[in-house]
Design an enzyme around this catalytic site. Sequence first.
Site, short mmCIF file in Angstrom:
data_model
loop_
_atom_site.label_atom_id
_atom_site.label_comp_id
_atom_site.label_asym_id
_atom_site.label_seq_id
_atom_site.Cartn_x
_atom_site.Cartn_y
_atom_site.Cartn_z
N GLY A 130 10.36 -0.01 4.09
CA GLY A 130 11.57 0.58 3.53
C GLY A 130 11.30 1.86 2.77
O GLY A 130 12.09 2.80 2.79
N ASP A 245 10.88 -8.57 -4.10
CA ASP A 245 10.76 -8.62 -2.64
C ASP A 245 9.51 -9.41 -2.24
O ASP A 245 8.68 -8.95 -1.45
CB ASP A 245 10.74 -7.19 -2.08
CG ASP A 245 11.18 -7.13 -0.62
OD1 ASP A 245 11.67 -8.17 -0.11
OD2 ASP A 245 11.04 -6.07 0.01
N1 LIG Z 1 -2.43 -1.34 0.61
C1 LIG Z 1 -2.40 -1.60 1.92
N2 LIG Z 1 -3.51 -1.90 2.59
C2 LIG Z 1 -3.47 -2.17 3.91
N3 LIG Z 1 -2.35 -2.17 4.65
C3 LIG Z 1 -1.20 -1.89 4.04
C4 LIG Z 1 -1.15 -1.59 2.65
N4 LIG Z 1 0.14 -1.36 2.31
C5 LIG Z 1 0.85 -1.52 3.43
N5 LIG Z 1 0.07 -1.83 4.48
C6 LIG Z 1 0.50 -2.06 5.86
O1 LIG Z 1 1.65 -1.29 6.10
C7 LIG Z 1 2.75 -2.13 6.46
C8 LIG Z 1 4.03 -1.57 5.89
O2 LIG Z 1 3.98 -1.70 4.50
P1 LIG Z 1 5.23 -1.47 3.59
O3 LIG Z 1 4.92 -2.07 2.27
O4 LIG Z 1 5.60 -0.04 3.58
O5 LIG Z 1 6.40 -2.16 4.34
P2 LIG Z 1 6.83 -3.69 4.44
O6 LIG Z 1 6.30 -4.45 3.27
O7 LIG Z 1 6.44 -4.18 5.81
O8 LIG Z 1 8.39 -3.55 4.42
P3 LIG Z 1 9.33 -3.37 3.16
O9 LIG Z 1 9.44 -1.93 2.90
O10 LIG Z 1 10.59 -4.00 3.61
O11 LIG Z 1 8.69 -4.09 2.01
C9 LIG Z 1 2.37 -3.50 5.93
O12 LIG Z 1 2.99 -4.51 6.67
C10 LIG Z 1 0.86 -3.52 6.09
O13 LIG Z 1 0.53 -3.88 7.41
#
Ligand SMILES: Nc1ncnc2c1ncn2[C@@H]1O[C@H](COP(=O)(O)OP(=O)(O)OP(=O)(O)O)[C@@H](O)[C@H]1O
Length: 406
Positions: A130, A245
Site C-alpha cells: 500500500g 495492520d
Molecule cells: N524489510 C523487508 N525485508 C525483506 N522483504 C521485505 C521487507 N519489507 C517488505 N518486504 C517484501 O516486500 C513485500 C511488500 O511489502 P509491503 O510492506 O510494502 O507490502 P505488504 O505488507 O505486502 O502490503 P500492505 O501495504 O498492504 O501492508 C512484502 O510482502 C515482502 O515480501
Amino acid sequence: MGRRKLLQEPKKKDDEPDHDPKAKRYSASTEAGIVVSGFFLTCCVFICPCVYKKKRETAPSVLTKDPNSSDSTFPLDMNVRAPPEKVPPSPSIVSISPNLIRIEPVHLNMAQVTRATRNFSPALQIGEGGFGTVYKAQLDSGQVVAIKRAKKEHFENLQTEFSSEVELLAKIDHRNLVRLLGYVDKGNERLIITEYVPNGTLRDHLDGQRGKILDFNQRLEIAIDIAHGLTYLHLYAEKQIIHRDVKSSNILLTESLRAKVADFGFARLGPMDSDQTHISTKVKGTVGYLDPEYMKTYQLTTKSDVYSFGILLIEILTGRRPVDLRRPVEERVTLRWAFRKFNEGHAVQLADQMMEEVVDADLLVKMFALAFQCAAPVRNDRPEMKSVGEQLWAIRADYLKSPRRG
Ligand SMILES: Nc1ncnc2c1ncn2[C@@H]1O[C@H](COP(=O)(O)OP(=O)(O)OP(=O)(O)O)[C@@H](O)[C@H]1O
C-alpha cells in the site's frame, strides 16, 4: 479433557458469533454477543486466571535529531533499550546461541539511494504494498537493506510530520520488530530504509513457497515472537504504537525462522487524517483481520491489534487465509468455520493438514481457545497482548513436556 468439554458445552450451532470480518458494520446480535461473551469468560476462567496489570514504562525521552538532516536523511540516534523485563524472552533466546549482529542506522542521501537501488531497478524490486514499492539494496558498506519508496500519488497527502514520526519509529529496537534504519525525505521522494529480513513472509511459508512446511513448534515460536513484538509496541515504546495492520504478509522471517513484525507505525506515515486521539474518520487495515468494534466505533485501541493477532493465530494453526473465497461457503470465513468446528470438539481437525506431526489435542485446544479469545467481538473480552504472550509461553512449556513432541 474436562477443560475441553467445558469449552464446548455452552455452544449451540446457531449461537455462532456474528463477527464475520466481511460483514458490513458488524451488526453482531446482542444474543450472540452474550453467548459468545460467556464463552470467552469461560475461556478466561480456565486459560487466563491471572489478573493483568498494565504497567506502562516511561521511556527515556532521548530524541536526538541531526541538525543537518532536515531536508534529506535522518541520522537517528538509537535509543537502545533492553527487552522489557516482564515479557518472557522469545524462545530462540533460549534455544539458539545468540549470534547478535548490531544493526546500525544508515545515513544516506538521495544519490546514494539511487546508486544502491540501481536507480530503482525493477530487478531489485522485492515487493509492492500500500505504501509503495520495496527494493532490496546493498549499500556501499556492504549492508543489505530494504528500501520502501512511497507511491508518487501519495506525495501530496503525506503527513507533514513524516520525519518526526520516522524518528520516533527508528528508536524502536526489538528483535521481533523490523528495524527502521533511516529515511530520505527530499523533494518528491519519501523513502524508508529498513532492515532486510531474508526469509520471506509468514504467508509465503504457510503457502509452502519457502521449502519445508513450518512444524507446530516453529508456528508456536513464531506466534510468541509476534506477541512479543506487539507487546513492545503497546507497552514499552516511547509512545504507544498500535500497529493497525497485523497480518501474515506483515510478518517477516529470518533464516532461523525468527519472526519480525513489519510496517508497525507505517499507518502513521501514509496519507491519513489527524489521528492523535485514535479516533479516525477512516478505518484502516486489511479485510479479514479488522476489529469489528473498531469498524463500528472508529475508535482504535491496542485491542484492535489483539483481534488481528487472534485471526493471525488461527491462520498460523490452520494455514488458511482469514477469508478464502475458493472454499465452500461455510468455510470461507476461517474464524467462523474454525469456531464452529472447535465448539463441535474438532480442534484437531482444524490443524493445518500440511503439518506432518500429530499435535497434542490439548495444546491445540488451548491455542485455539486463546485465538478465539483474542478475536472476541467485544474488545473488553480480549486479553492484553502481554498476557497473550505469557499464555503462549505457558503453552510452549507444556509442549516441551508433551510426550508426542518430535
Ligand atoms: N524489510 C523487508 N525485508 C525483506 N522483504 C521485505 C521487507 N519489507 C517488505 N518486504 C517484501 O516486500 C513485500 C511488500 O511489502 P509491503 O510492506 O510494502 O507490502 P505488504 O505488507 O505486502 O502490503 P500492505 O501495504 O498492504 O501492508 C512484502 O510482502 C515482502 O515480501
